[in-house]
Design a protein around this motif. Structure first.
Motif, PDB file in Angstrom:
ATOM      1  N   LYS A  39       0.260  -6.735  -7.456  1.00 43.62           N
ATOM      2  CA  LYS A  39       1.300  -5.817  -7.920  1.00 43.62           C
ATOM      3  C   LYS A  39       1.337  -4.591  -7.005  1.00 43.62           C
ATOM      4  N   TYR A  40       0.189  -4.021  -6.717  1.00 38.85           N
ATOM      5  CA  TYR A  40       0.164  -2.819  -5.885  1.00 38.85           C
ATOM      6  C   TYR A  40       0.573  -3.118  -4.451  1.00 38.85           C
ATOM      7  N   THR A  41       0.158  -4.270  -3.952  1.00 31.35           N
ATOM      8  CA  THR A  41       0.527  -4.596  -2.579  1.00 31.35           C
ATOM      9  C   THR A  41       2.032  -4.833  -2.481  1.00 31.35           C
TER      10      THR A  41
ATOM     11  N   PHE B 236       7.431   1.004  -2.257  1.00 32.19           N
ATOM     12  CA  PHE B 236       8.301   1.757  -3.184  1.00 32.19           C
ATOM     13  C   PHE B 236       7.506   2.677  -4.114  1.00 32.19           C
ATOM     14  N   TYR B 237       6.185   2.653  -3.949  1.00 33.35           N
ATOM     15  CA  TYR B 237       5.320   3.365  -4.905  1.00 33.35           C
ATOM     16  C   TYR B 237       5.690   4.851  -5.035  1.00 33.35           C
ATOM     17  N   ASP B 238       5.842   5.523  -3.908  1.00 29.12           N
ATOM     18  CA  ASP B 238       6.081   6.975  -3.958  1.00 29.12           C
ATOM     19  C   ASP B 238       7.390   7.295  -4.684  1.00 29.12           C
TER      20      ASP B 238
ATOM     21  N   GLY C  28      -0.503  16.585 -12.049  1.00 25.95           N
ATOM     22  CA  GLY C  28      -1.927  16.269 -12.259  1.00 25.95           C
ATOM     23  C   GLY C  28      -2.720  16.384 -10.970  1.00 25.95           C
ATOM     24  N   ARG C  29      -2.119  15.908  -9.858  1.00 26.28           N
ATOM     25  CA  ARG C  29      -2.902  15.976  -8.606  1.00 26.28           C
ATOM     26  C   ARG C  29      -3.046  17.421  -8.124  1.00 26.28           C
ATOM     27  N   VAL C  30      -2.021  18.243  -8.370  1.00 24.52           N
ATOM     28  CA  VAL C  30      -2.134  19.661  -7.981  1.00 24.52           C
ATOM     29  C   VAL C  30      -3.276  20.319  -8.767  1.00 24.52           C
TER      30      VAL C  30
ATOM     31  N   ILE D 264     -10.766   8.195  -4.104  1.00 22.14           N
ATOM     32  CA  ILE D 264     -11.104   6.903  -4.715  1.00 22.14           C
ATOM     33  C   ILE D 264      -9.832   6.223  -5.236  1.00 22.14           C
ATOM     34  N   GLY D 265      -9.511   5.053  -4.710  1.00 17.97           N
ATOM     35  CA  GLY D 265      -8.249   4.404  -5.077  1.00 17.97           C
ATOM     36  C   GLY D 265      -7.109   5.260  -4.558  1.00 17.97           C
ATOM     37  N   CYS D 266      -7.162   5.556  -3.258  1.00 13.48           N
ATOM     38  CA  CYS D 266      -6.271   6.582  -2.651  1.00 13.48           C
ATOM     39  C   CYS D 266      -4.807   6.187  -2.665  1.00 13.48           C
TER      40      CYS D 266
ATOM     41  N   ILE E  12     -10.382   5.243   0.001  1.00 14.20           N
ATOM     42  CA  ILE E  12     -10.855   3.881  -0.291  1.00 14.20           C
ATOM     43  C   ILE E  12      -9.890   3.252  -1.292  1.00 14.20           C
ATOM     44  N   ASP E  13      -9.424   2.059  -0.989  1.00 13.13           N
ATOM     45  CA  ASP E  13      -8.534   1.355  -1.909  1.00 13.13           C
ATOM     46  C   ASP E  13      -8.695  -0.143  -1.664  1.00 13.13           C
ATOM     47  N   ARG E  14      -8.470  -0.922  -2.715  1.00 18.41           N
ATOM     48  CA  ARG E  14      -8.629  -2.370  -2.513  1.00 18.41           C
ATOM     49  C   ARG E  14      -7.327  -3.040  -2.063  1.00 18.41           C
ATOM     50  N   SER E  15      -6.216  -2.296  -2.135  1.00 18.80           N
ATOM     51  CA  SER E  15      -4.920  -2.901  -1.792  1.00 18.80           C
ATOM     52  C   SER E  15      -4.558  -2.635  -0.330  1.00 18.80           C
TER      53      SER E  15
ATOM     54  N   ALA F  95     -11.676  -1.603   0.207  1.00 14.61           N
ATOM     55  CA  ALA F  95     -12.859  -2.053  -0.540  1.00 14.61           C
ATOM     56  C   ALA F  95     -12.567  -1.910  -2.025  1.00 14.61           C
ATOM     57  N   ASP F  96     -13.244  -2.731  -2.807  1.00 17.56           N
ATOM     58  CA  ASP F  96     -13.157  -2.636  -4.268  1.00 17.56           C
ATOM     59  C   ASP F  96     -14.299  -1.744  -4.749  1.00 17.56           C
ATOM     60  N   MET F  97     -13.927  -0.648  -5.426  1.00 21.94           N
ATOM     61  CA  MET F  97     -14.939   0.327  -5.852  1.00 21.94           C
ATOM     62  C   MET F  97     -15.999  -0.283  -6.771  1.00 21.94           C
ATOM     63  N   VAL F  98     -15.637  -1.336  -7.484  1.00 26.11           N
ATOM     64  CA  VAL F  98     -16.598  -1.942  -8.424  1.00 26.11           C
ATOM     65  C   VAL F  98     -17.576  -2.850  -7.686  1.00 26.11           C
TER      66      VAL F  98
ATOM     67  N   ALA G 287     -10.608  11.129  -7.903  1.00 23.94           N
ATOM     68  CA  ALA G 287      -9.992   9.868  -8.345  1.00 23.94           C
ATOM     69  C   ALA G 287      -8.779  10.227  -9.191  1.00 23.94           C
ATOM     70  N   THR G 288      -7.590  10.048  -8.643  1.00 28.41           N
ATOM     71  CA  THR G 288      -6.367  10.347  -9.398  1.00 28.41           C
ATOM     72  C   THR G 288      -5.707   9.037  -9.816  1.00 28.41           C
ATOM     73  N   TYR G 289      -5.613   8.830 -11.106  1.00 29.80           N
ATOM     74  CA  TYR G 289      -4.899   7.680 -11.690  1.00 29.80           C
ATOM     75  C   TYR G 289      -5.444   6.343 -11.187  1.00 29.80           C
TER      76      TYR G 289
HETATM   77  C1  LIG Z   1      -1.904   4.108  -9.875  1.00 32.80           C
HETATM   78  S1  LIG Z   1      -2.441   3.925  -8.230  1.00 32.80           S
HETATM   79  C2  LIG Z   1      -2.953   5.604  -7.850  1.00 32.80           C
HETATM   80  C3  LIG Z   1      -2.995   5.842  -6.381  1.00 32.80           C
HETATM   81  C4  LIG Z   1      -3.364   7.266  -5.959  1.00 32.80           C
HETATM   82  N1  LIG Z   1      -4.712   7.614  -6.358  1.00 32.80           N
HETATM   83  C5  LIG Z   1      -2.392   8.264  -6.503  1.00 32.80           C
HETATM   84  O1  LIG Z   1      -2.833   9.233  -7.130  1.00 32.80           O
HETATM   85  O2  LIG Z   1      -1.185   8.117  -6.261  1.00 32.80           O
HETATM   86  C6  LIG Z   1      -3.996   3.119  -8.449  1.00 32.80           C
HETATM   87  C7  LIG Z   1      -4.651   2.734  -7.135  1.00 32.80           C
HETATM   88  O3  LIG Z   1      -5.991   2.329  -7.405  1.00 32.80           O
HETATM   89  C8  LIG Z   1      -6.286   1.211  -6.610  1.00 32.80           C
HETATM   90  N2  LIG Z   1      -7.385   0.472  -7.265  1.00 32.80           N
HETATM   91  C9  LIG Z   1      -7.377  -0.094  -8.497  1.00 32.80           C
HETATM   92  N3  LIG Z   1      -8.560  -0.657  -8.750  1.00 32.80           N
HETATM   93  C10 LIG Z   1      -9.340  -0.449  -7.667  1.00 32.80           C
HETATM   94  C11 LIG Z   1     -10.672  -0.792  -7.328  1.00 32.80           C
HETATM   95  N4  LIG Z   1     -11.432  -1.492  -8.185  1.00 32.80           N
HETATM   96  N5  LIG Z   1     -11.162  -0.406  -6.140  1.00 32.80           N
HETATM   97  C12 LIG Z   1     -10.385   0.283  -5.255  1.00 32.80           C
HETATM   98  N6  LIG Z   1      -9.109   0.634  -5.511  1.00 32.80           N
HETATM   99  C13 LIG Z   1      -8.593   0.285  -6.708  1.00 32.80           C
HETATM  100  C14 LIG Z   1      -4.977   0.429  -6.565  1.00 32.80           C
HETATM  101  O4  LIG Z   1      -4.935  -0.476  -5.480  1.00 32.80           O
HETATM  102  C15 LIG Z   1      -3.977   1.560  -6.429  1.00 32.80           C
HETATM  103  O5  LIG Z   1      -3.721   1.887  -5.085  1.00 32.80           O
END
Ligand SMILES: C[S@@+](CC[C@H](N)C(=O)[O-])C[C@H]1O[C@@H](n2cnc3c(N)ncnc32)[C@H](O)[C@@H]1O
Length: 232
Positions: A20-22, A27-29, A41-43, A60-62, A84-87, A111-114, A139-141
Motif C-alpha cells: 500500500k505504501y509503495t 501521492f502520499y504528500d 503534529g510534526r511541528v 523512524i518510518g521516515c 529508516i523505512d521498510r517501503s 529496513a523493517d524496524m521490528v 517517529a511520526t505516525y
Molecule cells: C503513515 S506513514 C508516516 C511517514 C512519515 N513518518 C510521516 O510522518 O509522514 C508510515 C510509514 O511507516 C513505515 N513503516 C511502517 N511499518 C514499518 C516498519 N515496521 N519498519 C519501518 N518502516 C515502517 C511505512 O512504510 C510508512 O512509510
C-alpha cells in the motif's frame, strides 16, 4: 516469548501495508491529509524533540521525508538525518526530496524496524558517513503501524546514545468537542494501516524523563518527547 514470535510473524505477513505504501508513495504528500491535519503534529513533535545543530537524528518510518525540512532547520548542514523505512517507494520519494533540496546530510536505509539488527544498521549508517549512534529519534505516525512496537522500540534504542532524546507523534480518537470527527479519524487510520488504539507515545511516558507533552486537532494527534532514562 510466544507473543513476540507471533508479532514477528504478523510483521512478515504484512505485505498488504508494505505494498500500500509503495503504491501510494508518489501521492502520499498530496493525499495523506498533511495540511490541514498532520503537519501540526510534526511541528509540535520536532519542537518538543528540539534537536540541535550538528546532531544526528533517526527518523523512524521516515516515509517521503516530510519531517526533513523541519529537522534540517534545527540540525543544519553539520547534522545528519538517518531515515529508516521498510517501503522502497516511500524511500524513493524521500531521496528525491533530499536531492531536490541539495541536502547531502541525509542517509536513507530500507529496513523493517521490528526485524532489523541494530548492529548491521549502525554499520550501514557509518558506511554512509554517519555516526554509529544517534543523538535523537523521531517517529511520526509510524509506530502505530508496527505489529511489535516493543521490539521496534528496543531496536531503535539500540541505535541511540545513552542520553538521547526520543519523540513520538501518533494518533488516537479525537476527544471533547472533536469527538464527532471520530469516524473520519478512524477511517484515515484504517486506510493507512495504523492501529488508532496503539498509543505508542506511552513508551516515552514510561521510559523517558523530562517528558514534554502536546496534543493537536482535537486530541487526535498526541505528541511526546523526552530524554531516555539511564538503565540501572
Ligand atoms: C503513515 S506513514 C508516516 C511517514 C512519515 N513518518 C510521516 O510522518 O509522514 C508510515 C510509514 O511507516 C513505515 N513503516 C511502517 N511499518 C514499518 C516498519 N515496521 N519498519 C519501518 N518502516 C515502517 C511505512 O512504510 C510508512 O512509510
Amino acid at each position: 516469548m510466544r507473543d513476540r514470535a507471533a508479532a514477528a510473524e504478523r510483521t512478515r505477513r504484512k505485505p498488504a501495508i508494505r505494498d500500500k505504501y509503495t503504491l501510494f508513495a508518489p501521492f502520499y504528500d498530496l493525499l495523506s491529509g498533511e495540511y490541514p491535519v498532520y503537519h501540526a503534529g510534526r511541528v509540535l513533535g520536532i519542537d518538543a524533540l528540539a534537536p540541535t545543530a550538528g546532531q544526528q537524528v533517526l527518523d523512524i518510518g521516515c516515509g517521503t521525508g516530510l519531517n526533513f525540512p523541519l529537522l534540517q532547520k534545527r540540525i543544519g548542514a553539520s547534522g545528519t538525518i538517518v531515515g529508516i523505512d521498510r517501503s522502497a517507494g516511500m524511500l524513493r520519494q524521500a531521496r528525491r526530496r533530499a536531492r531536490a533540496r541539495g541536502w547531502e546530510n541525509v542517509i536513507l536505509l530500507q529496513a523493517d524496524m521490528v526485524l532489523l539488527d541494530p548492529g548491521s544498521i549502525a554499520a550501514r549508517i557509518q558506511a554512509g558517513r554517519g555516526a554509529a549512534v544517534s543523538d535523537a529519534a523521531l517517529a511520526t505516525y509510524s509506530l502505530s503501524l508496527m505489529a511489535d512496537r516493543e521490539q521496534a522500540w528496543t531496536n531503535m534504542t539500540g541505535l541511540l546514545s545513552a542520553d538521547a532524546r526520543v519523540g513520538v507523534v501518533d494518533m488516537q480518537d479525537p476527544v471533547g468537542w472533536a469527538r464527532w470527527l471520530t469516524p473520519l479519524a478512524r477511517l484515515a487510520c484504517a486506510l493507512g494501516g495504523s492501529d488508532i488504539t496503539a498509543a505508542p507515545w506511552q513508551a516515552v511516558e514510561e521510559r523517558c524523563v523530562d517528558v514534554l507533552r502536546a496534543s493537536a486537532r482535537g486530541g487526535h494527534l498526541q505528541i511526546r518527547a523526552g530524554k531516555m532514562m539511564h538503565a540501572g
